[in-house]
Write an enzyme that holds these catalytic residues in place. Structure first.
Site, mmCIF file in Angstrom:
data_model
loop_
_atom_site.group_PDB
_atom_site.id
_atom_site.type_symbol
_atom_site.label_atom_id
_atom_site.label_comp_id
_atom_site.label_asym_id
_atom_site.label_seq_id
_atom_site.Cartn_x
_atom_site.Cartn_y
_atom_site.Cartn_z
ATOM 1 N N GLY B 152 2.402 5.537 0.927
ATOM 2 C CA GLY B 152 1.455 6.472 0.331
ATOM 3 C C GLY B 152 1.799 6.812 -1.097
ATOM 4 O O GLY B 152 2.607 6.135 -1.731
ATOM 5 N N ASN B 190 7.998 6.956 -2.259
ATOM 6 C CA ASN B 190 7.209 5.848 -1.743
ATOM 7 C C ASN B 190 8.159 4.763 -1.238
ATOM 8 O O ASN B 190 9.166 4.464 -1.880
ATOM 9 C CB ASN B 190 6.326 5.325 -2.879
ATOM 10 C CG ASN B 190 5.683 4.014 -2.549
ATOM 11 O OD1 ASN B 190 6.289 2.970 -2.751
ATOM 12 N ND2 ASN B 190 4.480 4.047 -2.028
ATOM 13 N N ASP B 191 7.839 4.173 -0.096
ATOM 14 C CA ASP B 191 8.782 3.247 0.542
ATOM 15 C C ASP B 191 9.080 1.998 -0.300
ATOM 16 O O ASP B 191 10.223 1.542 -0.351
ATOM 17 C CB ASP B 191 8.330 2.884 1.962
ATOM 18 C CG ASP B 191 6.865 2.479 2.024
ATOM 19 O OD1 ASP B 191 6.233 2.393 0.954
ATOM 20 O OD2 ASP B 191 6.370 2.243 3.138
ATOM 21 N N GLY B 219 0.420 -3.132 4.036
ATOM 22 C CA GLY B 219 -0.097 -3.045 2.676
ATOM 23 C C GLY B 219 0.766 -3.860 1.721
ATOM 24 O O GLY B 219 1.745 -4.488 2.128
ATOM 25 N N HIS B 243 -3.593 -2.068 -4.936
ATOM 26 C CA HIS B 243 -4.931 -1.591 -5.297
ATOM 27 C C HIS B 243 -5.337 -1.985 -6.716
ATOM 28 O O HIS B 243 -6.329 -1.477 -7.234
ATOM 29 C CB HIS B 243 -5.036 -0.082 -5.042
ATOM 30 C CG HIS B 243 -4.815 0.239 -3.598
ATOM 31 N ND1 HIS B 243 -5.773 -0.021 -2.632
ATOM 32 C CD2 HIS B 243 -3.725 0.700 -2.939
ATOM 33 C CE1 HIS B 243 -5.276 0.296 -1.442
ATOM 34 N NE2 HIS B 243 -4.042 0.736 -1.601
ATOM 35 N N CYS B 253 -12.035 -2.429 0.516
ATOM 36 C CA CYS B 253 -10.641 -2.154 0.874
ATOM 37 C C CYS B 253 -10.591 -0.931 1.785
ATOM 38 O O CYS B 253 -11.512 -0.105 1.770
ATOM 39 C CB CYS B 253 -9.840 -1.904 -0.406
ATOM 40 S SG CYS B 253 -8.085 -1.527 -0.128
ATOM 41 N N CYS B 255 -9.038 1.588 1.255
ATOM 42 C CA CYS B 255 -8.993 2.779 0.411
ATOM 43 C C CYS B 255 -10.406 3.226 0.011
ATOM 44 O O CYS B 255 -10.576 4.274 -0.606
ATOM 45 C CB CYS B 255 -8.149 2.541 -0.843
ATOM 46 S SG CYS B 255 -8.968 1.526 -2.105
ATOM 47 N N CYS B 260 -9.840 -4.645 -4.309
ATOM 48 C CA CYS B 260 -8.381 -4.470 -4.330
ATOM 49 C C CYS B 260 -7.692 -5.730 -3.794
ATOM 50 O O CYS B 260 -8.208 -6.374 -2.882
ATOM 51 C CB CYS B 260 -7.967 -3.296 -3.436
ATOM 52 S SG CYS B 260 -8.656 -1.720 -3.942
ATOM 53 N N GLU B 262 -5.237 -5.901 -1.823
ATOM 54 C CA GLU B 262 -5.025 -5.731 -0.384
ATOM 55 C C GLU B 262 -6.218 -6.175 0.445
ATOM 56 O O GLU B 262 -6.051 -6.688 1.553
ATOM 57 C CB GLU B 262 -4.741 -4.250 -0.053
ATOM 58 C CG GLU B 262 -3.277 -3.922 -0.073
ATOM 59 C CD GLU B 262 -2.994 -2.530 0.482
ATOM 60 O OE1 GLU B 262 -1.996 -1.950 0.041
ATOM 61 O OE2 GLU B 262 -3.737 -2.029 1.340
#
Lengths: 397, 397
Positions: B152, B190-191, B219, B243, B253, B255, B260, B262
């Site tokens: 996120g 964010n990861d 993602g 994105h 997408c 989102c 995007c 993704e």
């Protein structure tokens, strides 16, 4: 190592004096964290070398106190002079700045062609610098450094040009060629990078540590400032915004690849569309095409609108990657108005990741013709300052 | 200001000791430019605080000289312990590292669902940390900080989550909620950023000051390291590689926007195509679709190939902007093999600005499941080191 520490102190103090225009010694110690004793020693050296000077405020000055006059330090303008040059399509623009960054003179030279050999370009630069120095009432020996902005892919730290639309040859050690020819240190960079340097040094970027500059001329350029430093990439060929791809296997670009942003927004791209569309509403001038679009010609409008939407898409990719505080759209031509239009910026804003906090500020900064040259002068001033910090005398190439 | 200068010295010496694993005092002075006297004072403090320790080499050691034993300094592993956590779709993975960065234990928790309220998530994290600490034979009070990686948009410096697929609510001060619940400092990011931190701290990024990490899970994520620092953008929502747009008005997408990256390369994007194409060769599992493509099924191959070409185009945009030395493609699933394939990398190389110098090194680094959690631990270790530098005692929240 001791020398390096000493230079770090000199660099920090010179930069702080520059930032403040005028500043008393005691504030220097406070703001840099350098001890008062060291500030006294270093500033004495800088005064002796003529890099800074004292300004005494009159004892009956604005605060009307009596006693010792307040003494500020400032950069000594006459300490060094630098030249900034932009090599454009059919002109060379130059400016001359003093060590305070004040512009002393400017001078242009029209070119009879666009592409030069390295020595030929060096001769043109020598010619225009001679005119500039003459205008300023200075001698050639007064110049401590020359900054040159040129389109193309440049490894600035090496003074190496991989290729430029202004040069016949690829892979040129242009910095060395120019230095040998001009007899002063020469600092070369991609021209859009130098617009970013100009914005950082005396433009809209002064209050921001991170920002992006997008330039539109015949190509689309970009300069990236992160942590107050220009980000140049590993080989000096980052920030190639105009060649980011906006369409898989898309329109053919002048670079030979397909789908580059430039292949949708550059003048030649608009004219290509207009020509292909048959009933060409715009003969061969992009101004006419843009005018026809403004007056509601549907075909012209369709062509110009798509350029705007592609530009918005490219710009949104930059925002999605950098999340910058500030984007400066920097151009000098009315010709770019359709790309800087409110609906283009709005389309960009709708294409970035949406969070409940406002996105970047977008500012259109339409500088005059000299913007590019001023950026080159700002770069030269940075580098000449660095030479001065290291105790290298002016003109010691 | 004096305190700040003192902390700068402490920070520099602690970092240099960490970098070298073992180092004698005299080398510290040389490598940092800090005077021997100051090195002696500061390292005495660090020893007293238990952050570092001395290691004596036997006098009959490898160089066989006699006289005073050689004394090195090293980080004291037991000085602090940190937990790194990755909140994934249906699992929470955790690792426990000591102050040297050595991994002491790891522990996973399966989740019965994917989306949580903040307090509910805090309880889950408390549960998994208890299990981890128990495995390591430590007490809860031994933990000095917890790093959390979550998908996120996260403002790491504020511990603020704008949104996350793992959270019910938007705009959560998750850092504060977790800190209140767990009773230790909590650092959220964010990861994908934390994968970049892991690569910098103990992975392939150790030898590079500037590099890009691209992660593929459900993602597409990115982490940007510039000048050895993670670049997070202004609002914490930069590096949104997934994105960036690869097609104007393109595929829808998750989102809500169109075009995007993704929407062309994520699992759901591939399955959407397979389903639409009628004679669905792959039922509803992406593994089957990828398998069919590998076995030459033309429809499956067409779907997977386009994903690869779109991925190459997106990646070329990153290279055209950053001109990085190194790109690390970081994934843990065989599922991403088609995106990391040689022909995809080759397509990317053909889409970047061509100069006569080799482009970035591209490395596929398929870490195990714990990669993400290790990144979170590395982040927590950085932040806990910074607290230690400032003289803040462990567990003083």
């Amino acid at each position: 190592m001791a020398g390096e520490i000493r230079n770090n102190g000199r660099r920090a103090l010179l930069a702080e004096i520059r930032r403040n225009k005028r500043i008393p010694r005691i504030d220097l110690a406070e703001r840099t964290g350098i001890s008062r004793a060291t500030v006294t020693t270093i500033t004495a050296d800088l005064l002796k070398e003529g890099l800074i000077e004292e300004v005494r405020e009159d004892v009956t000055g604005k605060d009307n106190r009596r006693g010792r006059p307040k003494v500020d330090l400032k950069i000594r303008g006459a300490a060094r002079h630098v030249v900034g040059i932009k090599v454009a399509n059919k002109t060379i623009s130059t400016v001359l700045h003093d060590f305070e960054g004040a512009q002393i003179a400017d001078h242009d030279l029209a070119l009879e062609k666009s592409v030069f050999g390295a020595n030929e370009l060096a001769e043109k630069l020598a010619e225009v610098i001679a005119g500039l120095v003459d205008k300023a009432g200075l001698d050639a020996e007064d110049i401590s450094g020359v900054g040159v902005g040129i389109a193309g892919t440049v490894d600035a730290l090496q003074g190496f040009v991989y290729w430029s639309p202004s040069l016949v040859d690829r892979n040129l050690a242009l910095g060395q060629v120019l230095k040998d020819h001009l007899g002063v240190p020469v600092f070369i960079d991609n021209d859009a990078n130098l617009v970013a340097v100009a914005e950082r040094s005396f433009g809209l970027g002064q209050e921001h540590s991170d920002f992006i500059v997008v330039t539109i001329e015949s190509g689309v350029g970009m300069g990236i400032v992160i942590g107050n430093e220009l980000y140049r990439g590993n080989r000096g060929c980052g920030a190639e915004f105009g060649h980011t791809k906006v369409q898989l296997d898309g329109a053919l670009c002048r670079c030979g690849q397909r789908g580059c942003l430039e292949a949708y927004v550059a003048d030649y791209a608009l004219l290509r569309e207009a020509t292909v569309a048959g009933g060409n509403p715009a003969d061969d001038k992009v101004e006419n095409l843009l005018g026809a679009a403004r007056h509601g010609d549907p075909l012209a409008k369709s062509i110009v609108d798509r350029a705007g939407r592609m530009f918005a898409m490219g710009l949104s990719n930059i925002v999605n990657i950098f999340d910058p505080e500030l984007i400066i759209l920097s151009g000098e031509q009315m010709q770019s108005d359709h790309l800087y239009a409110e609906d283009v910026i709005e389309a960009m804003r709708k294409s970035v990741v949406q969070i409940d906090k406002a996105g970047p500020e977008v500012v259109v900064h339409q500088w005059g013709d000299l913007m590019w040259a001023q950026g080159a002068a700002a770069y030269a001033l940075d580098e000449v300052s660095e030479l001065a910090v290291s105790g290298i005398k002016p003109n010691a190439v």
